[in-house]
Design a protein around this motif. Structure first.
Motif, PDB file in Angstrom:
ATOM      1  N   PRO A   3       0.594  -1.207  -0.063  1.00 30.78           N
ATOM      2  CA  PRO A   3      -0.061  -0.070   0.160  1.00 30.78           C
ATOM      3  C   PRO A   3       0.669   1.312  -0.067  1.00 30.78           C
ATOM      4  O   PRO A   3       2.045   1.256   0.558  1.00 30.78           O
ATOM      5  CB  PRO A   3      -0.826  -0.071   1.292  1.00 30.78           C
ATOM      6  CG  PRO A   3      -0.145  -0.987   2.216  1.00 30.78           C
ATOM      7  CD  PRO A   3       0.853  -2.001   1.269  1.00 30.78           C
ATOM      8  N   ILE A   4       0.268   2.486  -0.828  1.00 31.22           N
ATOM      9  CA  ILE A   4       1.198   3.702  -0.726  1.00 31.22           C
ATOM     10  C   ILE A   4       0.851   4.631   0.639  1.00 31.22           C
ATOM     11  O   ILE A   4       1.696   5.659   0.803  1.00 31.22           O
ATOM     12  CB  ILE A   4       0.835   4.092  -2.117  1.00 31.22           C
ATOM     13  CG1 ILE A   4      -0.697   4.732  -2.202  1.00 31.22           C
ATOM     14  CG2 ILE A   4       1.317   3.198  -3.126  1.00 31.22           C
ATOM     15  CD1 ILE A   4      -0.927   5.581  -3.570  1.00 31.22           C
ATOM     16  N   ALA A   5      -0.216   4.266   1.302  1.00 29.98           N
ATOM     17  CA  ALA A   5      -0.577   4.968   2.152  1.00 29.98           C
ATOM     18  C   ALA A   5      -1.800   4.173   3.130  1.00 29.98           C
ATOM     19  O   ALA A   5      -1.999   3.162   2.794  1.00 29.98           O
ATOM     20  CB  ALA A   5      -1.407   6.358   1.846  1.00 29.98           C
ATOM     21  N   SER A   6      -1.621   4.570   4.457  1.00 29.22           N
ATOM     22  CA  SER A   6      -2.849   3.877   5.472  1.00 29.22           C
ATOM     23  C   SER A   6      -3.980   4.843   5.795  1.00 29.22           C
ATOM     24  O   SER A   6      -3.892   6.179   5.759  1.00 29.22           O
ATOM     25  CB  SER A   6      -2.046   3.576   6.713  1.00 29.22           C
ATOM     26  OG  SER A   6      -1.450   4.598   7.271  1.00 29.22           O
ATOM     27  N   VAL A   7      -5.085   4.185   6.013  1.00 28.08           N
ATOM     28  CA  VAL A   7      -6.259   5.025   6.343  1.00 28.08           C
ATOM     29  C   VAL A   7      -6.635   4.524   7.763  1.00 28.08           C
ATOM     30  O   VAL A   7      -6.985   3.152   7.729  1.00 28.08           O
ATOM     31  CB  VAL A   7      -7.245   4.850   5.262  1.00 28.08           C
ATOM     32  CG1 VAL A   7      -8.517   5.760   5.601  1.00 28.08           C
ATOM     33  CG2 VAL A   7      -6.664   5.400   3.905  1.00 28.08           C
ATOM     34  N   VAL A   8      -6.692   5.186   8.707  1.00 27.75           N
ATOM     35  CA  VAL A   8      -7.449   4.853  10.066  1.00 27.75           C
ATOM     36  C   VAL A   8      -8.648   5.378  10.202  1.00 27.75           C
ATOM     37  O   VAL A   8      -8.780   6.620  10.060  1.00 27.75           O
ATOM     38  CB  VAL A   8      -6.478   5.287  11.159  1.00 27.75           C
ATOM     39  CG1 VAL A   8      -6.879   4.965  12.511  1.00 27.75           C
ATOM     40  CG2 VAL A   8      -5.061   4.579  11.076  1.00 27.75           C
ATOM     41  N   ALA A  59      -1.732  -0.244  14.550  1.00 26.52           N
ATOM     42  CA  ALA A  59      -1.832  -1.496  13.685  1.00 26.52           C
ATOM     43  C   ALA A  59      -1.231  -1.219  12.462  1.00 26.52           C
ATOM     44  O   ALA A  59      -1.181  -2.184  11.563  1.00 26.52           O
ATOM     45  CB  ALA A  59      -3.381  -1.607  13.568  1.00 26.52           C
ATOM     46  N   THR A  60      -0.786  -0.241  11.932  1.00 25.73           N
ATOM     47  CA  THR A  60      -0.021   0.078  10.705  1.00 25.73           C
ATOM     48  C   THR A  60       1.265   1.059  10.779  1.00 25.73           C
ATOM     49  O   THR A  60       1.396   1.954  11.861  1.00 25.73           O
ATOM     50  CB  THR A  60      -1.060   1.036   9.555  1.00 25.73           C
ATOM     51  OG1 THR A  60      -0.318   1.040   8.611  1.00 25.73           O
ATOM     52  CG2 THR A  60      -1.461   2.264  10.206  1.00 25.73           C
TER      53      THR A  60
END
Length: 292
Positions: free
Chosen positions: A15-20, A90-91
């Protein structure tokens, strides 16, 4: 639940980014939020973590069904701050996007936020806010018609339900004390030049439909503002009266909307006094009409 993700577009591994996404009893809207997030990007472009906190409904089940590649975590404590903390743990992927469970930000718009951070070396970026007021009481429409034109509202990171952070930006935000108005803390963490609002990225924030729910929401904001001031986090202070006056002078419609804006603001501040006196900075005073 942890699942493997497919590679993003362009052949870049992982993935190129994380989303919380913290979510408390959001079964009615979480599918809509996750569907928007998937729009315009390939599966696996983002590492998505949904943290269901203190839910009494089936938010977690709806999230799992709506986004099979997302990681859905359930915690017992009904706390947005704790949910964000768990989601961060978590990320390790950056840039990181923080997204409220009741707003809509498409995958393409996430890419625009992430791109701005990476190209410009920003610590934070926020999307332009769109508030559809169809079906809202006229007082709600007039309040937000005026509020949206205030200079700090147009340029600040608060009130958008979405923002993206670099690793350094996340470190700075994580160092802030826990507050009711967490987005105000984010806004105060950066100075001009360290962040910007990306006009090409749009987030849909649904306003309350009734005056009563609008006042409830603004009481919560006023309470959180008072808390941020007491903690020494709020350095920019309240909206200057000069800004209010200049905004009202820009058009006859804004001048007509001014009494509604002032009235709601005063009622909200009065309503916040009881919570401030009691030191109650945890009651969320959530409005349900925006989730209908």
């Amino acid at each position: 639940m942890v699942t493997e993700t497919a590679g993003p577009a362009g052949g870049r591994p992982g993935p190129i980014a994380s989303v919380v996404i913290p979510a408390h009893d959001e079964a009615a809207v979480i599918a809509r939020t996750l569907a928007a997030l998937a729009r315009g990007v390939r599966p696996g472009t983002f590492e998505v973590v949904v943290v269901c906190n203190g839910c009494s409904d089936d938010t977690a089940a709806v999230a799992r069904e709506s986004a099979p590649l997302a990681r859905v975590i359930e915690i017992a404590e009904p706390s947005k701050a704790r949910a964000v903390e768990v989601g961060n743990l978590a990320t390790s992927v950056f840039p990181r996007v923080h997204l409220d469970a009741d707003v809509e930000l498409t995958g393409q718009d996430v890419l625009r936020l992430v791109g701005a951070i990476e190209r410009e070396g920003l610590l934070a970026a926020g999307p332009r806010r769109v508030q559809p007021t169809d079906g809202c009481a006229w007082t709600v429409r007039w309040y937000y018609g005026f509020w949206e034109q205030l200079p700090r509202v147009r340029t600040g990171l608060f009130g958008r339900g979405a923002f993206a952070l670099s690793a350094e930006g996340q470190r700075r935000v994580s160092a802030q004390p826990t507050m009711l108005n967490d987005d105000l803390g984010v806004d105060e963490a950066f100075v001009d030049g360290e962040y910007r609002i990306v006009d090409q990225a749009l987030v849909t924030v649904r306003p309350p439909r009734t005056l009563r729910d609008l006042v409830r929401r603004r009481v919560r904001v006023a309470t959180g503002n008072a808390q941020a001031t007491s903690l020494g986090v709020r350095t920019r202070g309240a909206v200057p009266l000069s800004d209010v006056g200049r905004t009202a002078a820009r058009s006859p419609l804004l001048a007509a909307q001014l009494p509604v804006f002032i009235g709601v603001t005063l009622v909200a501040r009065i309503g916040a006094r009881r919570a401030v006196r009691a030191g109650d900075f945890t009651s969320w005073l959530r409005d349900e009409s925006s989730r209908a």
